[in-house]
Design an enzyme around this catalytic site. Structure first.
Site, PDB file in Angstrom:
ATOM      1  N   HIS A 132      -2.876  -6.522  -8.695  1.00  0.00           N
ATOM      2  CA  HIS A 132      -2.260  -5.100  -8.720  1.00  0.00           C
ATOM      3  C   HIS A 132      -1.554  -4.973  -9.946  1.00  0.00           C
ATOM      4  O   HIS A 132      -0.323  -4.432  -8.966  1.00  0.00           O
ATOM      5  CB  HIS A 132      -2.814  -4.026  -6.979  1.00  0.00           C
ATOM      6  CG  HIS A 132      -3.437  -2.904  -7.423  1.00  0.00           C
ATOM      7  ND1 HIS A 132      -4.183  -2.295  -6.486  1.00  0.00           N
ATOM      8  CD2 HIS A 132      -2.836  -2.269  -7.807  1.00  0.00           C
ATOM      9  CE1 HIS A 132      -4.054  -0.923  -7.220  1.00  0.00           C
ATOM     10  NE2 HIS A 132      -3.517  -0.660  -7.659  1.00  0.00           N
ATOM     11  N   ASP A 166       0.740   0.615 -17.378  1.00  0.00           N
ATOM     12  CA  ASP A 166       1.769   2.315 -18.038  1.00  0.00           C
ATOM     13  C   ASP A 166       2.557   2.500 -16.686  1.00  0.00           C
ATOM     14  O   ASP A 166       3.320   3.195 -17.182  1.00  0.00           O
ATOM     15  CB  ASP A 166       0.138   2.784 -17.840  1.00  0.00           C
ATOM     16  CG  ASP A 166      -0.318   3.622 -16.972  1.00  0.00           C
ATOM     17  OD1 ASP A 166      -0.907   3.061 -16.186  1.00  0.00           O
ATOM     18  OD2 ASP A 166      -0.660   4.677 -16.170  1.00  0.00           O
ATOM     19  N   GLU A 187      -5.763   4.186   0.678  1.00  0.00           N
ATOM     20  CA  GLU A 187      -4.446   4.882   0.545  1.00  0.00           C
ATOM     21  C   GLU A 187      -4.117   6.648   0.836  1.00  0.00           C
ATOM     22  O   GLU A 187      -3.447   6.689   1.822  1.00  0.00           O
ATOM     23  CB  GLU A 187      -4.322   4.772  -1.340  1.00  0.00           C
ATOM     24  CG  GLU A 187      -2.611   4.983  -1.279  1.00  0.00           C
ATOM     25  CD  GLU A 187      -2.173   4.714  -3.071  1.00  0.00           C
ATOM     26  OE1 GLU A 187      -3.190   4.825  -3.827  1.00  0.00           O
ATOM     27  OE2 GLU A 187      -1.024   4.906  -3.607  1.00  0.00           O
TER      28      GLU A 187
HETATM   29 ZN   LIG Z   1      -2.203   1.505  -8.379  1.00  0.00          ZN
END
Ligand SMILES: [Zn+2]
Length: 362
Positions: A28, A32, A217
Site C-alpha cells: 500500500h 502520487d 480508515e
Molecule cells: Zn491509501
C-alpha cells in the site's frame, strides 16, 4: 478522509542499521504521495506550474509533512494537487515511477505494489492507456537501474467520488499482463461506500482479477463489511477500524472473525493513521492487538512524501512502540508476499530466495 483536530506530529526516527538491511514488501504505497521533493520542483519548472508553496526541495518536504499533520483536510488534499500537477506528461510519469522503484529498493524493499489513479493524469492530453504504459515503463526502468533488486507492480485506483471505476476496472484487466497486478478504490470514505462501485468489482470478479479496497480508515466496521461481503475484496486498505467489531476482552464479532479466519490481509499504515486521526499514537495503534489476535497484518507506508515516512521508518516506529525484533518484521514481510497480487511461484521465490535468507543474515 477524517483528520483529527489535534494530530500527532511524530518525529522521524533514527533507523537502526538492521532495520534498513531487512528485506521488506509494501502493498500500500501511493505513487502520487511519494515523489522526491527535488523532482517536484524540477518538473514544476519544466511544465510551468507556478503554484508550489516553495521551490526549495528541503522546505517543500517539510511543507508536505506539515500539511498532512495540520488537521486541515484542505491542506492535506492540497498536497496531492501539487504532486498530480507535475504528473501529466509521459516523461514525468516515467521518471517518477522509475525514481519510486529506486527509492523503495534503496530502503530494502524487494517487492512493491504501487497504486495511482490514472484518471488524475489526463490534464495534458494523455489517454488512460498512455498513463498506464508510462508508469509501467517507469517501473521497468527503475527495476533495471536497481539491478533487479526490486519487483514493482502497479495497482490502478478508481476514485470513490467519481463515476469512472468500471472504466478503470476494465483498464486494469486490459493491462494485467503488462505490470498491472490489480485494482483499488480510494478517496473520501464518508458518504462514498464501496457498494457505489459494485459494477467495477463484479467486472473484476468475472475476469478473475485481483482487487483491494480502502476501508475501515475513516468509517468503521460497516465499511469493512461492505468491502468484504458485498464487494468481495481480497485485502483491506487500512482496515484498522475492524477493532469496532472486537470486544474489550478480545472477543471477535462475526465480521472480525470472518476477516481473521479467511486470512484477509490488512494493509496497515501506522503513520498515515496518526495523521488522519485513525489512531492517537504508535503505542495505542491497534496493529499489535490485531497481530496478537491472529489477523494477517502487513506494514505499509501509504504516502512516503506526504506522510514523511519510509518502510524502514514504519518498522522503526513499530520496533520502538512494541519491541518488535526481526522475527516480527519477517512475519509481516512474508504476510505481505502471501497476500501479494502476484502468481504463487513468484511469491514463493521472493520469500525463499530473498526474504528468508535476508532475515537469517541479520
Ligand atoms: Zn491509501
Amino acid at each position: 478522509m477524517h483528520l483529527s483536530d489535534n494530530p500527532a506530529t511524530p518525529a522521524r526516527p533514527a533507523v537502526s542499521d538492521w532495520i534498513r538491511r531487512a528485506p521488506k514488501a509494501v502493498l500500500h504505497d501511493h505513487l502520487d504521495g511519494g515523489l522526491r521533493p527535488a523532482t517536484i520542483v524540477e518538473l514544476a519548472e519544466e511544465c510551468g506550474y507556478t503554484a508550489l508553496p516553495t521551490e526549495d526541495p528541503a522546505a517543500l518536504a517539510v511543507w508536505f509533512r506539515e500539511a498532512a499533520d495540520s488537521g486541515s483536510l484542505e491542506r492535506y488534499l492540497e498536497t496531492f494537487a501539487h504532486t498530480c500537477a507535475v504528473m501529466q506528461t509521459r516523461e514525468a510519469l516515467v521518471r517518477i515511477a522509475a525514481e519510486c522503484a529506486e527509492d523503495l529498493a534503496a530502503d530494502g524493499v524487494v517487492y512493491a505494489e504501487v497504486r495511482y489513479a490514472p484518471e488524475q493524469h489526463l490534464e495534458a492530453g494523455l489517454t488512460l492507456d498512455e498513463v498506464v504504459e508510462a508508469v509501467n515503463d517507469g517501473f521497468r526502468e527503475g527495476e533495471r537501474r536497481t539491478g533487479g533488486r526490486i519487483t514493482v507492480r502497479a495497482l490502478l485506483t478508481g476514485m470513490r467520488h467519481t463515476d469512472r471505476s468500471l472504466e478503470i476496472a476494465e483498464l486494469t484487466v486490459a493491462h494485467r499482463d503488462n505490470g498491472v497486478a490489480g485494482f483499488d478504490i480510494a478517496g473520501g470514505e464518508i458518504g462514498n461506500p464501496p457498494t457505489r462501485h459494485l459494477a467495477a468489482f463484479q467486472h473484476l470478479k468475472r475476469e478473475n482479477c485481483h482487487f483491494t479496497i480502502h476501508a475501515g480508515e475513516a468509517v468503521g466496521a460497516e465499511s469493512i463489511h461492505e468491502a468484504v461481503q458485498v464487494c468481495g475484496t481480497e485485502r483491506i486498505g487500512h482496515g484498522v477500524r475492524i477493532t469496532d467489531d472486537i470486544a474489550e476482552d478480545g472477543t471477535l464479532g462475526r465480521l472480525a472473525a470472518y476477516v481473521r479466519d479467511n486470512r484477509i490481509a490488512l494493509e496497515v499504515c501506522p503513520t498515515s493513521n496518526l495523521q488522519t486521526g485513525a489512531a492517537e499514537d504508535y503505542r495505542s495503534h491497534p496493529i499489535d492487538e490485531l497481530r496478537r489476535l491472529g489477523f494477517r497484518i502487513t506494514l505499509n507506508t501509504d504516502n512516503r512524501l506526504v506522510s514523511g515516512t519510509t518502510m524502514s521508518e514504519e518498522f522503526q516506529h513499530m520496533a520502538d512502540a512494541f519491541g518488535y525484533g526481526p522475527e516480527v518484521f519477517e512475519e509481516f514481510t512474508v504476510a505481505a508476499l502471501e497476500a501479494a497480487f502476484l502468481p504463487l511461484p513468484e511469491r514463493e521465490r521472493l520469500i525463499e530466495e530473498l526474504v528468508r535468507p535476508g532475515y537469517a543474515a541479520l
